[in-house]
Scaffold this motif. Structure first.
Motif, PDB file in Angstrom:
ATOM      1  N   GLU A   1       7.544   3.796  -0.202  1.00  0.00           N
ATOM      2  CA  GLU A   1       6.466   3.338   0.669  1.00  0.00           C
ATOM      3  C   GLU A   1       5.581   2.322  -0.056  1.00  0.00           C
ATOM      4  O   GLU A   1       5.166   1.307   0.534  1.00  0.00           O
ATOM      5  CB  GLU A   1       5.647   4.535   1.152  1.00  0.00           C
ATOM      6  CG  GLU A   1       6.406   5.433   2.121  1.00  0.00           C
ATOM      7  CD  GLU A   1       5.703   6.754   2.380  1.00  0.00           C
ATOM      8  OE1 GLU A   1       4.546   6.922   1.939  1.00  0.00           O
ATOM      9  OE2 GLU A   1       6.312   7.628   3.034  1.00  0.00           O
ATOM     10  N   LEU A   2       5.303   2.584  -1.324  1.00  0.00           N
ATOM     11  CA  LEU A   2       4.536   1.625  -2.117  1.00  0.00           C
ATOM     12  C   LEU A   2       5.305   0.313  -2.274  1.00  0.00           C
ATOM     13  O   LEU A   2       4.718  -0.774  -2.246  1.00  0.00           O
ATOM     14  CB  LEU A   2       4.223   2.218  -3.497  1.00  0.00           C
ATOM     15  CG  LEU A   2       3.219   3.374  -3.526  1.00  0.00           C
ATOM     16  CD1 LEU A   2       3.182   4.005  -4.918  1.00  0.00           C
ATOM     17  CD2 LEU A   2       1.831   2.896  -3.126  1.00  0.00           C
ATOM     18  N   SER A   3       6.611   0.422  -2.422  1.00  0.00           N
ATOM     19  CA  SER A   3       7.442  -0.779  -2.551  1.00  0.00           C
ATOM     20  C   SER A   3       7.381  -1.638  -1.300  1.00  0.00           C
ATOM     21  O   SER A   3       7.352  -2.878  -1.378  1.00  0.00           O
ATOM     22  CB  SER A   3       8.898  -0.384  -2.841  1.00  0.00           C
ATOM     23  OG  SER A   3       8.993   0.340  -4.054  1.00  0.00           O
ATOM     24  N   GLU A   4       7.364  -0.985  -0.138  1.00  0.00           N
ATOM     25  CA  GLU A   4       7.234  -1.717   1.125  1.00  0.00           C
ATOM     26  C   GLU A   4       5.884  -2.439   1.188  1.00  0.00           C
ATOM     27  O   GLU A   4       5.791  -3.593   1.610  1.00  0.00           O
ATOM     28  CB  GLU A   4       7.356  -0.748   2.307  1.00  0.00           C
ATOM     29  CG  GLU A   4       8.764  -0.310   2.616  1.00  0.00           C
ATOM     30  CD  GLU A   4       9.559  -1.382   3.350  1.00  0.00           C
ATOM     31  OE1 GLU A   4       8.948  -2.365   3.832  1.00  0.00           O
ATOM     32  OE2 GLU A   4      10.785  -1.261   3.428  1.00  0.00           O
ATOM     33  N   THR A   5       4.856  -1.743   0.766  1.00  0.00           N
ATOM     34  CA  THR A   5       3.503  -2.308   0.842  1.00  0.00           C
ATOM     35  C   THR A   5       3.313  -3.473  -0.113  1.00  0.00           C
ATOM     36  O   THR A   5       2.720  -4.502   0.252  1.00  0.00           O
ATOM     37  CB  THR A   5       2.464  -1.211   0.539  1.00  0.00           C
ATOM     38  OG1 THR A   5       2.605  -0.151   1.484  1.00  0.00           O
ATOM     39  CG2 THR A   5       1.043  -1.761   0.614  1.00  0.00           C
ATOM     40  N   TYR A   6       3.814  -3.326  -1.345  1.00  0.00           N
ATOM     41  CA  TYR A   6       3.506  -4.308  -2.395  1.00  0.00           C
ATOM     42  C   TYR A   6       4.677  -5.217  -2.778  1.00  0.00           C
ATOM     43  O   TYR A   6       4.535  -6.044  -3.676  1.00  0.00           O
ATOM     44  CB  TYR A   6       2.987  -3.585  -3.632  1.00  0.00           C
ATOM     45  CG  TYR A   6       1.678  -2.862  -3.389  1.00  0.00           C
ATOM     46  CD1 TYR A   6       0.508  -3.564  -3.098  1.00  0.00           C
ATOM     47  CD2 TYR A   6       1.608  -1.466  -3.430  1.00  0.00           C
ATOM     48  CE1 TYR A   6      -0.688  -2.911  -2.872  1.00  0.00           C
ATOM     49  CE2 TYR A   6       0.406  -0.802  -3.202  1.00  0.00           C
ATOM     50  CZ  TYR A   6      -0.738  -1.529  -2.920  1.00  0.00           C
ATOM     51  OH  TYR A   6      -1.922  -0.873  -2.686  1.00  0.00           O
TER      52      TYR A   6
END
Length: 237
Positions: A105-110
Motif C-alpha cells: 500500500e505504501l508502494s502504491e502511494t509513494y
C-alpha cells in the motif's frame, strides 16, 4: 545516496498480548519477521526513506501514511483474537502478511518498486520461515583452500557457520552462536567480513578481538563476543 533503509519496525498498540518483558515471544516474533523481510530486500531503499514504522492494534486510527523526516509511518488494524488462535507458523504468516500488504500500500502511494518487496515475501514463504543466507566463497592466499559463511537465524538465535574446502576435505564449524539482535545484529557485518586471516585461519578480526577456525589446531578461537550479546532484555518490542 544518503543513509540506507535501516529497519522496518512493527509497534503493537493493543491489550490482549503482553508487551512485557521486552524479550517476550510476541516481540521476538515481530522483530524476526520484519528483520527477515528487510534483509532480503537486498539493500533496496525507498526514496527519501531511512526507516519504516508500522503501528498496529485493534482500534488504531486508520489515518493514511505520513513522514516524520525520513521515517515513513503507517497504521494497520491488527486482529488480536485471530492472531492468538494461530499455530506458530500461522502467527509468522499473519505478521508477514500484515507487514507485506502494508508495504505494498505504501508502494502504491509513494511509487516504490513493488517487485523488490514481492521477491522478499515470496522468498520467505518458499523458505517456510527458515532464515538462511549463504555468502560467496573466499580463497586463501596460497590458493589451497576456500571458506564460505552460512548465516542462519530464528526468533532467538543468530548462528554464523563456516564451510572450508581444503585438500579434498570438507570442514563444517560454528564460529558464532548468539542472541539474535535482529536488524541491529553485528552478525551481518561479521558474515560479510569473515575471511582468511592467514592460510590456515578463517574468521573475523575486529581490532584486538577475533573469532576464527584454525585448520592447523582444529579449534575455534573466540574472544569477539561480550556478555551483552546474550542478554535478552536488549530486544526492543
Amino acid at each position: 545516496m544518503g543513509r540506507p533503509l535501516s529497519d522496518i519496525t512493527i509497534y503493537y498498540h493493543g491489550h490482549l498480548i503482553k508487551k512485557t518483558p521486552r524479550g517476550s515471544e510476541f516481540g521476538r516474533t515481530v522483530n524476526f519477521i520484519s528483520d527477515f523481510y528487510h534483509n532480503f530486500l537486498e539493500g533496496y531503499k525507498p526514496p527519501k526513506t531511512s526507516r519504516i514504522t508500522l503501528h498496529v492494534g485493534p482500534t488504531i486510527s486508520l489515518a493514511g501514511p505520513r513522514y516524520l523526516g525520513a521515517i515513513c509511518i503507517y497504521n494497520k488494524i491488527f486482529n488480536e483474537e485471530e492472531y492468538l488462535s494461530l499455530s506458530k507458523h500461522g502467527k509468522y504468516k499473519y505478521i508477514l502478511d500484515l507487514l507485506h500488504f502494508a508495504i505494498l500500500e505504501l508502494s502504491e502511494t509513494y511509487g516504490w518498486d513493488k517487485s523488490v518487496f514481492i521477491k522478499s515475501y515470496n522468498h520467505i514463504i518458499a523458505s517456510q520461515f527458515k532464515f538462511e543466507r549463504v555468502y560467496p566463497k573466499k580463497t586463501s592466499r596460497d590458493k589451497k583452500s576456500t571458506g564460505q559463511v552460512l548465516l542462519t537465524k530464528n526468533v532467538n538465535q543468530s548462528i554464523l557457520s563456516i564451510q572450508i574446502q581444503s585438500g579434498g576435505k570438507t570442514i563444517n564449524k560454528i564460529l558464532i552462536e548468539k542472541q539474535n539482535w535482529f536488524w541491529d545484529d553485528m552478525i551481518y557485518e561479521y558474515s560479510k567480513t569473515c575471511k582468511w586471516l592467514d592460510n590456515t585461519k578463517f574468521g573475523i578480526k575486529d581490532y584486538h578481538r577475533q573469532c576464527y577456525y584454525s585448520m592447523q589446531d582444529d579449534t575455534v578461537f573466540n574472544n569477539l563476543l561480550t556478555e551483552e550479546d546474550f542478554v535478552l532484555n536488549k530486544i526492543v518490542l
